[in-house]
Design an enzyme around this catalytic site. Structure first.
Site, PDB file in Angstrom:
ATOM      1  N   GLU A  97       3.758   1.976   8.027  1.00 29.81           N
ATOM      2  CA  GLU A  97       3.612   0.989   8.988  1.00 29.81           C
ATOM      3  C   GLU A  97       4.960   0.772   9.811  1.00 29.81           C
ATOM      4  OE1 GLU A  97       1.907   0.720   6.365  1.00 29.81           O
ATOM      5  OE2 GLU A  97      -0.034   1.140   6.821  1.00 29.81           O
ATOM      6  N   HIS A 167      -8.439  -6.393   3.687  1.00 30.84           N
ATOM      7  CA  HIS A 167      -9.457  -5.982   4.701  1.00 30.84           C
ATOM      8  C   HIS A 167     -10.050  -7.237   5.735  1.00 30.84           C
ATOM      9  CE1 HIS A 167      -8.985  -2.370   2.143  1.00 30.84           C
ATOM     10  NE2 HIS A 167      -9.118  -1.702   3.016  1.00 30.84           N
TER      11      HIS A 167
END
Lengths: 363, 423
Positions: A97, A167
């Site tokens: 990322e 999530h």
């Protein structure tokens, strides 16, 4: 054999599956959308795909990249884009990322319109340094010699029923504390398309958090034309006079249900505001409503302490002190990590919001 | 052309893997076909150790006496270019001394010198074109100087005065120049590395290359790993230029890594790599030149590790005598010093003399002192500038904060040093 028996159990237990994955909100589509041209039924991932298609078609310098975007993305938002625009413009990156955002900043600084995807907002933290120290400060620190305004970062966020700790997160408040960034959360397909196109074409780096539970659940008549919706502007979705309910993303739909319950069962007239833009946020629209109703409830999925609701509450008490009839109330996720089996208890459900709203009315 | 061929030869000489795996595999009836690696089987259970590979050798052109070690390696540079390179190295050194001293006198808040690393800056800058985009760390002042950043511009940035293009927002030494394609420096280490890769992706297919400088300490950051891997997998024309000067503030390289320096990381990412003598300006020049040619023609990254030594303190906030011996430092400052070595070379070619040296030093000192006193006298930007450039257009909430400050200053302005800002 094992597969077959699993299938049988699933068939038998269709109802328990329904109970397990129950939705904590009822989606209400946008009405009276004033955008010219043809419309088509789309869910939110299709509307986002449509926006990305538009961005790539209208801007030969636009690129789309991230983990697994090449084959269409794990949420199908980039479906068919690589086929249409080629591997040079729509491509997979290595799984990293900080690399994705750093790469996007550099591409933007050198003139490309960079549209980066972080697979889940929960995984944006490795890129926190690049976003907060670099993207946000690029223009300021160079006295406008350089900027990365052509950068947009998309990330799925929010509760999804069973996403647990990594999530489900809603990290908008971390970024709201960062001058130089723009932070946006759409509530449905029409907004997602228009806001995403605005983010992509905005001269500042933008973060757009897409509530992933809406990707398939939210369906609307989305205009096919290329259109943009304003950043920094809140929407008053339901007009009311007794109480103001403020939220963003999926929570807007929860609040619309709460407003309907208040009206039907308690004859209370609630005004519902979708904040849309977390940074910069629409102080004027919020304070106008607060000044009118005198009672405000802010609801968000993220934890309470230092959540963005705190910023809104503080600003309202500063600007509307004499109009307030009750303390500004916040209904939010708990100050815990986002849990798996306890999700229904963690969320700011319509019942928690209703309870709080009635306490405000009876204050 | 001859230069490139011979450099390629050296590059090829350290190759340790079979060049044609298909060929090697033919000897096996069942080649491994895992997607993760293209290789052969072995029935030997043994570690691949750091010592399984020979250390990557250090490429040089000049020996310690400033003589060309192998004639075919001498770059064909004109007297003008060579003298410009030398003058920039020397001027950088003199500017460093004066600005370092001025910090010691409290006239600027901070400074970082480039002592001992002049050749890495000038050799690489001379091998590139002004069109090539530079991402630096902070100790690449010489690159900007070679590109034409004026002494006045350096001083103005350190003072953050009205003529600082960065508008006084960053600490001293955080230079940037749009015209000179030098991206504004920021303090967080390594962040520039994946950014340089993104910019290189944008320049792919043009005749331009991106160079990204960083230190041996920065190579430990996660962003370095990201950058190497992205550059290789996405085929980006970027030159990663590592200044391995032995220290990251007080941390010696023995506490920074256990492999064969930074260079050995290159091949593991699939990146062509050169290790060079960072105190030999001609070696730096040759390596950068080759890296640029390769990066553009092959659309691939190159890693250059320039071995050098940080002769100065880390910064004006550091006293390096508390973690290394002054004897070690003075050894590097006297023997194998890049500027001294290069001067010997120039003298042997008849391009330099003691008279020229004296004249240069006098002129450079005067120029810097003039720039310095001018920079010191200049006013700062108007205070309202503090609120500008956060976004392209100032949003309502920041405008309100600016207006509130205006009202505050109307009442309490006398408690702030408003006279040093433009009215």
């Amino acid at each position: 054999m094992a597969l077959n028996s699993a299938r049988k159990i699933a068939e038998k237990c269709g109802k328990c599956a329904e109970r397990r994955w129950f939705s904590h909100f009822a989606y209400s589509p946008d009405e009276n959308v004033n955008i010219a041209g043809e419309k088509a039924k789309m869910n939110m991932f299709q509307a986002i795909n449509n926006a990305l298609d538009s961005a790539l078609r209208t801007d030969s310098k636009a690129i789309v990249f991230g983990e697994d975007v090449g084959f269409g993305g794990v949420f199908r938002c980039t479906l068919d884009l690589q086929k249409k625009y080629g591997k040079e413009r729509v491509f997979n990156t290595p799984l990293c990322e900080q690399g994705i955002v750093g790469f996007g900043i550099g591409a933007a600084a050198a003139g490309l319109t960079s549209i980066a995807e972080i697979q889940f907002a929960d995984y944006i933290f490795p890129a926190f340094d690049q976003l907060v120290n670099e993207a946000a400060k690029y223009r300021y620190r160079s006295g406008s010699l350089f900027d990365c305004g052509r950068l947009t970062v998309r990330a799925p966020c929010g509760a999804v029923g069973h996403g647990a700790l990594y999530h489900s997160q809603s990290p908008e408040a971390y970024f709201a504390h960062t001058p130089g960034l723009k932070v946006i959360v759409p509530r449905g397909p029409i907004k997602a398309k228009g806001l995403l196109l605005s983010c992509i074409r905005d001269p500042d780096p933008c973060l757009i958090f897409e509530p992933k539970v809406l990707y398939r659940a939210a369906v609307e008549e989305v205009p096919l034309n290329d259109y943009q919706l304003p950043l920094g502007k809140a929407d008053v979705l339901v007009k009311g006079s007794d109480l103001t309910l403020i939220g963003w993303g999926t929570q807007v739909h929860v609040l619309k249900e709460v407003a309907a319950l208040l009206k039907r069962d308690y004859q209370v007239s609630a005004e519902v505001i979708d904040l849309v833009s977390i940074l910069p946020w629409d102080v004027e629209t919020v304070c106008q409503s607060a000044g009118k109703t005198g009672r405000v409830l802010v609801a968000h999925e993220a934890p309470l302490t230092a959540g963005f609701g705190a910023e809104i509450a503080a600003t309202i008490q500063e600007n509307c002190f004499l109009s307030l009839l009750a303390p500004v109330c916040r209904v939010t996720g708990a100050d815990t990590p986002f849990p798996h089996v306890f999700e229904p208890l963690y969320l700011p459900t319509k019942w928690r919001c209703l309870d709080a709203a009635l306490q405000l009315i009876n204050y | 052309m001859a230069l490139r061929r011979s450099l390629k030869y050296i590059n090829g000489a350290v190759k340790m893997f079979p060049s044609n795996l298909k060929q090697a595999c033919k000897n096996y009836s069942d080649c491994p076909n895992f997607p993760g690696a293209k290789t052969t089987w072995t029935e030997q259970l043994q570690f691949t150790k750091p010592s399984s590979y020979a250390p990557i050798p250090v490429y040089r052109v000049l020996n310690r006496k400033g003589q060309v070690a192998a004639q075919q390696m001498e770059p064909n540079l004109s007297e003008d270019v060579l003298v410009k390179m030398y003058k920039t190295m020397t001027t950088l050194n003199i500017m460093d001394k004066i600005l370092y001293e001025s910090q010691r006198q409290g006239r600027i808040s901070f400074y970082m010198t480039s002592y001992g690393e002049e050749a890495t800056h000038i050799g690489s800058a001379a091998a590139l074109d002004l069109d090539d985009l530079v991402y630096g760390q902070y100790r690449e002042t010489g690159v900007l100087m070679y590109r034409g950043f004026t002494l006045q511009q350096f001083v103005d940035q350190c003072y953050g005065n009205i003529d600082d293009k960065g508008k006084g927002k960053q600490m001293p030494v955080h230079y940037g120049s749009k015209e000179l394609n030098f991206v504004t420096i920021s303090s967080p280490l390594g962040t520039q590395m994946p950014q340089a890769v993104g910019s290189a992706y944008a320049l792919k297919g043009t005749e331009r290359v991106v160079i990204c400088y960083f230190g041996d300490g920065t190579a430990s950051e996660g962003d370095a790993h990201a950058a190497f891997n992205f550059a290789a997998t996405l085929g980006c024309p970027v030159i990663f230029f590592c200044r391995n000067n032995g220290y990251a503030i007080s941390t010696p390289v023995s506490q920074q890594y256990k492999g064969d320096g930074i260079a050995a990381k290159g091949p593991s990412y699939g990146i062509n790599t050169l290790r060079i003598d960072g105190n030999d300006v001609l070696a730096v020049y040759n390596a950068t030149k080759l890296a640029k040619e390769f990066s553009i023609s092959e659309k691939k990254p190159v890693l250059i590790e320039a071995l050098t030594y940080r002769v100065g303190d880390h910064s004006t906030s550091d006293d390096s005598s508390s973690y290394r011996s002054m004897e070690e430092v003075s050894n590097w400052a006297t023997s194998d010093h890049p500027t001294k070595k290069f001067r010997l070379y120039l003298q042997s070619k008849g391009f330099w003399s003691d008279e020229k040296e004296t004249a240069l030093i006098t002129e450079a000192k005067n120029d810097i002192l003039t720039a310095f006193s001018l920079g010191e006298q200049k006013t700062k930007h108007k205070w309202t500038e503090m609120y500008e450039d956060v976004y392209k257009f100032i949003p309502p909430h920041i405008k309100k904060q600016q207006d509130d400050m205006k009202k505050h200053l109307e009442k309490y302005g006398k408690h702030y040093s408003l006279s040093s800002f433009k009215q």
